[in-house]
Design a protein around this motif. Structure first.
Motif, mmCIF file in Angstrom:
data_model
loop_
_atom_site.group_PDB
_atom_site.id
_atom_site.type_symbol
_atom_site.label_atom_id
_atom_site.label_comp_id
_atom_site.label_asym_id
_atom_site.label_seq_id
_atom_site.Cartn_x
_atom_site.Cartn_y
_atom_site.Cartn_z
ATOM 1 N N TYR A 62 14.934 16.290 81.345
ATOM 2 C CA TYR A 62 15.750 16.650 80.172
ATOM 3 C C TYR A 62 16.810 15.594 79.872
ATOM 4 O O TYR A 62 17.255 15.446 78.728
ATOM 5 C CB TYR A 62 16.385 18.047 80.337
ATOM 6 C CG TYR A 62 17.363 18.183 81.480
ATOM 7 C CD1 TYR A 62 18.727 18.079 81.269
ATOM 8 C CD2 TYR A 62 16.911 18.429 82.775
ATOM 9 C CE1 TYR A 62 19.633 18.205 82.320
ATOM 10 C CE2 TYR A 62 17.798 18.558 83.829
ATOM 11 C CZ TYR A 62 19.163 18.445 83.595
ATOM 12 O OH TYR A 62 20.043 18.568 84.639
ATOM 13 N N GLN A 112 14.832 12.579 78.300
ATOM 14 C CA GLN A 112 14.406 12.886 76.938
ATOM 15 C C GLN A 112 15.521 12.587 75.922
ATOM 16 O O GLN A 112 15.292 11.888 74.939
ATOM 17 C CB GLN A 112 13.976 14.354 76.849
ATOM 18 C CG GLN A 112 13.372 14.700 75.509
ATOM 19 C CD GLN A 112 13.206 16.203 75.312
ATOM 20 O OE1 GLN A 112 13.766 17.005 76.067
ATOM 21 N NE2 GLN A 112 12.456 16.585 74.309
ATOM 22 N N GLN A 116 16.032 8.797 75.689
ATOM 23 C CA GLN A 116 14.977 8.100 74.934
ATOM 24 C C GLN A 116 15.134 8.314 73.431
ATOM 25 O O GLN A 116 14.935 7.397 72.644
ATOM 26 C CB GLN A 116 13.571 8.554 75.376
ATOM 27 C CG GLN A 116 13.152 8.059 76.758
ATOM 28 C CD GLN A 116 13.489 6.589 77.026
ATOM 29 O OE1 GLN A 116 14.120 6.260 78.027
ATOM 30 N NE2 GLN A 116 13.092 5.687 76.126
ATOM 31 N N THR A 130 19.236 14.304 68.955
ATOM 32 C CA THR A 130 18.863 14.968 70.217
ATOM 33 C C THR A 130 18.444 16.422 69.998
ATOM 34 O O THR A 130 18.242 17.168 70.949
ATOM 35 C CB THR A 130 20.027 14.917 71.241
ATOM 36 O OG1 THR A 130 21.192 15.495 70.638
ATOM 37 C CG2 THR A 130 20.338 13.493 71.667
#
Length: 337
Positions: free
Chosen positions: A77, A80, A83, A140
């Motif tokens: 998490y 993620q 990125q 996000t």
């Protein structure tokens, strides 16, 4: 839909830029979610939530440019969110993240949003990207339903957000007020229980039946004309009564997905005990299982905590007494790990 121009982002960075080789620290704090204002949606907006920043339970991360700088494996998490930001900003360099402390996950305290925003703000600082917090939330995928975690990240306090309309990107903050400094917030944790989150949460929302318009309007009246003025006047009785109606409205809506007004039976027993003793500002944060109670002073809070610890000592519950936080997250300023 609104599209933010990405042209203010540089596409390459000079590694010899002295500011980029310094690690960046970001410290973000938990928040209470006191309930949703519109689970009906017929007036064109949905959700809208009331919450408060907490001066306890925080996330502290350290970010640095480079691969595997800290020699730690980053959980999925965290990778993620990282990125998503790096791709959006077209950054080819690696960034390493070390988690020094973390708000407990899936307890209804907004840990996912605080972590995602902290990562975004940290990368923004590392590369001087000029991203706004709204953009970071959007990139996000935070603030899909509640904007209060974004509000508390900015400046803490009591936050009311305006939910989602058709074109909303991130729920707008309608009002943000300091929470009375004397009041104390007791958090009640049930460690046998994990709150609904992730895909399960998305599924639950799609299955639940809309709340009625009349009770939605009644709850909004309570929040606007009772809860918000009571915060400014320091009237916990009125504030608590309004929060209790908001909690009943939200809890009953979620009952089919969580098995009752509260997710945890143990927490429910504590909240019912407090209500019977005229402590009316009680409830569950988000999907729970964490419960909360607000007291007018440290002294009253300590008295009740001692009593609760003795009555409920045979349970798996744990307790944390804290204050609201009327400040936002910290970036690099006075932070040291």
């Amino acid at each position: 839909m609104h599209h933010h121009p990405a042209n203010h982002l540089p596409t390459h960075y000079l590694m010899n830029n002295p500011q980029t080789n310094q690690p960046v620290f970001v410290n973000a704090f938990a928040r209470l979610h006191m309930g949703f204002l519109d689970l009906n949606g017929s007036q064109g907006r949905r959700f809208g939530s009331l919450g408060v920043g907490l001066d306890a339970l925080d996330t502290l991360i350290e970010l640095a440019i480079g691969d595997n700088v800290f020699g730690e494996v980053e959980p999925a998490y965290i990778k993620q969110s990282k990125q998503l930001i790096l791709q959006h900003a077209n950054i080819k360099q690696a960034v390493s993240i070390k988690v020094h402390r973390e708000i407990p996950r899936h307890f209804g305290l907004g840990s996912g949003t605080q972590m995602a925003l902290a990562i975004g703000v940290g990368i923004n600082q590392l590369f001087d990207l000029n991203l706004s917090l709204t953009e970071i939330a959007q990139i996000t995928k935070r603030g899909l339903r509640s904007g209060i975690g974004i509000g508390t990240f900015v400046k803490g306090g009591l936050v009311l957000d305006g939910g989602r309309g058709v074109d909303t990107i991130v729920p707008p903050i309608i009002t943000q007020q300091p929470f009375p400094e004397d009041w104390r917030i007791l958090l009640i944790f049930d460690h046998q229980h994990v709150g609904v989150h992730g895909d399960e949460e998305v599924q639950a929302f799609s299955r639940l039946k809309d709340a009625g318009l009349a009770e939605t309007q009644a709850v909004n009246h309570q929040v606007l004309m009772r809860a918000l003025p009571a915060i400014q006047e320091g009237d916990l009785t009125i504030f608590g009564e309004a929060v209790a109606t908001l909690q009943a409205y939200t809890g009953d809506y979620f009952a089919p997905a969580q098995g009752g007004r509260y997710a945890s039976q143990q927490v429910a027993r504590v909240l019912n005990f407090l209500s019977e003793h005229k402590i009316n500002c009680v409830g569950q944060s988000s999907w729970g299982p964490t419960g909360f109670a607000v007291f007018e002073s440290e002294e009253v809070a300590m008295q009740y905590l001692a009593e609760l610890q003795s009555i409920f000592k045979q349970t798996e519950l744990s307790w944390l007494l804290c204050k609201a936080r009327n400040k936002g997250a910290l970036v690099n300023t006075e932070i040291k790990a």
